[in-house]
Design a protein around this motif. Structure first.
Motif, mmCIF file in Angstrom:
data_model
loop_
_atom_site.group_PDB
_atom_site.id
_atom_site.type_symbol
_atom_site.label_atom_id
_atom_site.label_comp_id
_atom_site.label_asym_id
_atom_site.label_seq_id
_atom_site.Cartn_x
_atom_site.Cartn_y
_atom_site.Cartn_z
ATOM 1 N N GLY A 156 41.373 38.425 38.809
ATOM 2 C CA GLY A 156 42.875 38.055 38.304
ATOM 3 C C GLY A 156 43.627 38.994 37.721
ATOM 4 O O GLY A 156 43.409 40.103 37.838
ATOM 5 N N VAL A 157 44.831 38.548 37.248
ATOM 6 C CA VAL A 157 45.789 39.408 36.544
ATOM 7 C C VAL A 157 45.467 39.807 35.415
ATOM 8 O O VAL A 157 45.340 38.795 34.596
ATOM 9 N N PRO A 158 45.221 41.004 35.012
ATOM 10 C CA PRO A 158 45.190 41.080 33.555
ATOM 11 C C PRO A 158 46.398 40.926 32.586
ATOM 12 O O PRO A 158 47.560 40.888 33.162
ATOM 13 N N VAL B 197 49.607 46.780 38.842
ATOM 14 C CA VAL B 197 48.804 45.539 39.084
ATOM 15 C C VAL B 197 49.578 44.669 40.216
ATOM 16 O O VAL B 197 50.688 44.354 39.994
ATOM 17 N N ALA B 198 48.896 44.262 41.248
ATOM 18 C CA ALA B 198 49.495 43.691 42.192
ATOM 19 C C ALA B 198 48.331 42.995 43.205
ATOM 20 O O ALA B 198 47.122 42.942 43.035
ATOM 21 N N GLU B 199 48.890 41.691 43.589
ATOM 22 C CA GLU B 199 47.806 41.075 44.537
ATOM 23 C C GLU B 199 47.344 41.704 45.809
ATOM 24 O O GLU B 199 48.573 42.412 46.269
ATOM 25 N N ARG B 200 46.181 41.738 46.130
ATOM 26 C CA ARG B 200 45.900 42.494 47.196
ATOM 27 C C ARG B 200 46.395 42.167 48.677
ATOM 28 O O ARG B 200 47.145 43.252 49.379
ATOM 29 N N LYS C 53 39.214 45.651 53.224
ATOM 30 C CA LYS C 53 37.987 45.027 53.157
ATOM 31 C C LYS C 53 37.402 44.545 51.804
ATOM 32 O O LYS C 53 36.603 43.903 51.571
ATOM 33 N N LEU C 54 38.340 44.985 51.091
ATOM 34 C CA LEU C 54 38.108 44.142 49.528
ATOM 35 C C LEU C 54 38.118 43.002 49.478
ATOM 36 O O LEU C 54 39.041 42.289 49.959
ATOM 37 N N LEU C 55 37.584 42.369 48.675
ATOM 38 C CA LEU C 55 37.295 40.559 48.448
ATOM 39 C C LEU C 55 38.189 40.292 47.395
ATOM 40 O O LEU C 55 38.703 39.042 47.241
ATOM 41 N N ALA C 56 38.479 40.962 46.295
ATOM 42 C CA ALA C 56 38.962 40.605 45.229
ATOM 43 C C ALA C 56 40.596 40.365 45.377
ATOM 44 O O ALA C 56 41.169 40.931 46.254
ATOM 45 N N PRO C 57 41.302 39.299 44.732
ATOM 46 C CA PRO C 57 42.459 39.044 44.949
ATOM 47 C C PRO C 57 43.614 40.015 44.120
ATOM 48 O O PRO C 57 44.786 39.986 44.561
ATOM 49 N N VAL C 58 43.022 40.716 43.440
ATOM 50 C CA VAL C 58 43.934 41.672 42.661
ATOM 51 C C VAL C 58 43.360 43.012 42.668
ATOM 52 O O VAL C 58 42.274 43.330 42.447
ATOM 53 N N ILE C 59 44.405 44.068 42.690
ATOM 54 C CA ILE C 59 43.929 45.561 42.651
ATOM 55 C C ILE C 59 44.835 46.034 41.616
ATOM 56 O O ILE C 59 46.183 45.787 41.509
ATOM 57 N N ALA C 60 44.270 46.996 40.675
ATOM 58 C CA ALA C 60 44.961 47.534 39.784
ATOM 59 C C ALA C 60 44.690 48.985 39.602
ATOM 60 O O ALA C 60 43.507 49.442 39.983
ATOM 61 N N MET C 61 45.755 49.783 39.083
ATOM 62 C CA MET C 61 45.327 51.248 38.842
ATOM 63 C C MET C 61 45.485 51.469 37.577
ATOM 64 O O MET C 61 46.690 51.342 36.888
ATOM 65 N N ASP C 62 44.604 51.967 36.814
ATOM 66 C CA ASP C 62 44.552 52.258 35.391
ATOM 67 C C ASP C 62 44.877 53.660 35.223
ATOM 68 O O ASP C 62 44.047 54.566 35.855
#
Length: 178
Positions: free
Chosen positions: A13-15, A72-75, A110-119
Motif C-alpha cells: 500500500g501507500v506509505p 511512491v506510485a502505483e505499479r 512481473k512484480l505483484l505488489a500494487p505500489v513501488i517506492a524509491m527510498d
C-alpha cells in the motif's frame, strides 16, 4: 565512507497514509546515485517527503523534523508511463539501451505488489546539500514529464549532454542485481 544505497521497494500500500502500515520488500538497491531507468516511470507528482527524527551518531547527521524525498506510485501507473516513455525514446536510443530498458520494464511488470517506492534516505543523509536532492530528482522527473514525440530526441540529447543518460552504462541506467 558509509555505503550509500538507494532502495527500490515493492509495497502492499501507500506509505504515510494515516492508519496504514504497508508491508514492504526490497526489490533492488543501487549505490551512490539513482539509476535513470528507476526514475523514468515516476512523475513530479509522485515525490513525497518523509520526516525523520534528529540524528547525529557520527555517521548519519541531520536536524530534527528533517524531511527526505521518497518516490511512491502505483505499479500500474508506473508501467503505463514506462511503456509510453519507452515508445517515445526507443527511436533515439542505442539498441543496447533499448534492450536494457525493455528488460527493466519486464522486471517491473512481473512484480505483484500494487505500489513501488524509491527510498533515498541514505543518499539524502550523505549529501552535502540535502535540500538539493529533491530538486535534482524533480529536474529529471520534469524532463520525463515533458517528453512528447516532438521533443523526445532533443530531451534525450539534453540528458546525454548533462551526463544524466550515460549511454551503454548499464549500472548508471538500470542499477544492478535485479
Amino acid at each position: 565512507m558509509l555505503g550509500t544505497r538507494i532502495i527500490l521497494l515493492s509495497m502492499s500500500g501507500v506509505p504515510g497514509v494515516e492508519g496504514s502500515a504497508p508491508e514492504a520488500e526490497v526489490i533492488c538497491a543501487a549505490n551512490h546515485d539513482i539509476p535513470l531507468f528507476w526514475l523514468l516511470p515516476f512523475t513530479c507528482e509522485d515525490l513525497q517527503y518523509f520526516e525523520v527524527a534528529a540524528e547525529n551518531d557520527g555517521i548519519l547527521s541531520h536536524s530534527g523534523n528533517a524531511k527526505y524525498p521518497v518516490l511512491v506510485a502505483e505499479r500500474v501507473k508506473l508501467l503505463d508511463r514506462l511503456e509510453q516513455r519507452y515508445t517515445l525514446l526507443k527511436p533515439f536510443i542505442s539498441a543496447g539501451d533499448a534492450e536494457l530498458l525493455q528488460r527493466w520494464a519486464q522486471f517491473i511488470s512481473k512484480l505483484l505488489a500494487p505500489v513501488i517506492a524509491m527510498d533515498t534516505y541514505e543518499l539524502w543523509c550523505n549529501s552535502s546539500q540535502q535540500e538539493q536532492l529533491a530538486d535534482n530528482i524533480l529536474e529529471k522527473l520534469a524532463m520525463f514529464d515533458d517528453l512528447s514525440s516532438q521533443n523526445a530526441s532533443n530531451s534525450l540529447e539534453e540528458l546525454k549532454q548533462k551526463g544524466i543518460w550515460q549511454e551503454g552504462n548499464q549500472i548508471a541506467l538500470a542499477g544492478f542485481g535485479w
